[in-house]
Design a protein around this motif. Sequence first.
Motif: not given
Length: 348
Positions: A54, A75-76, A90, A92-93, A307-308, A336-337
């Motif tokens: 990520g 983390h998100a 953030r 996303t994870n 996009d994180d 993708d992650r």
Amino acid sequence: MSPTQHLVLDPSTSLPPTRDHSDAAIPPSLPDAKEVKVHPTISGSENASLYFVGTATTILEWAGVRLMTDPNFLHAGDHVHLGPGVTSTRVTNPALDLHDLPHIDVVLLSHYHEDHFDKKVEESLRRDLPIITTPHAKSHLTSKAGENEAFTSVYELDTFTSMVVTVKPAAEEPTHATRRVKALKVTAMPGKHVPPGILGTLNDMIGAIPPTNGWVLELGSCVEGSDESFQCGYRIYISGDTLMVDELKEIPQRYAGQTIDLMLVHLGGTTIPSQHTPLLMVTMDGRQGLELVRLIRPDVTIPIHFDDYDIMLSPLDDFKKAMTEAGLDKKVVYLDRGDNYKFSVKEM
């Protein structure tokens, strides 16, 4: 930079990546990929892989070695500080948590920014874990206050300077004067996080946004003890956090007649000071990403860092649309992650 920097990696020594790991807790490998991808038109005999965690964090596995780029495992909902008055959340994870990492041999750090080297990473990483980075980042990492807090194995590279990292052969391999060993050659490439002109000059004076490197990472071999004998079997260009600036034009000139097998491009159109006040773009958007593809002409491009965080205002679809309209769909792989890209490094 010292005129000679030597680093030997020993894949047989499985030390934990963080200093609070117990040996029993070190996973033997990365988690299974959500999806495994290969070259869009050529596949077979893959012997290396790139796992996308990520942001700009990837883990390359080859010849028993694991190299990690720009470790960020927040983390998100977590926040980072990116300069005076600039914070970001953030959204996303990561594909795995920091303490779920297997053994890591070396870190390639493009610059000292919290979305590339977050505070939890900085607190947790083993102090003797080798890190190759910018002179600016080295000055911070090696001068941390407190007993046993400074990082002790940090290597700095200025633009267009290189170092060769060798892989220690297995004990049973025969020793002779011209034994070739697996090796990685790391060369610092130019990058500009702030556009040139008045803003760039001002940033150079006050140091609000840190200097950044791109990298050319070459996988190959050399005669043991002779960096000059390095031969490349696979070449990766990592853009780092940069805009499309004139300095990048020197890269294809320096590698004229040589293939860039893979490019990892940092995208996102990161815009500061916030998503609500987008005044200054500091990483490439989709259009600039296409420009870089046309300049570098890699065999394959993988976009990362898109996009994180909430200040990344150019979604991946901007780059996808630009590549499609340019007829370059077969020159890009989207991860993708948690996805893995497998590729083949030539024996040298």
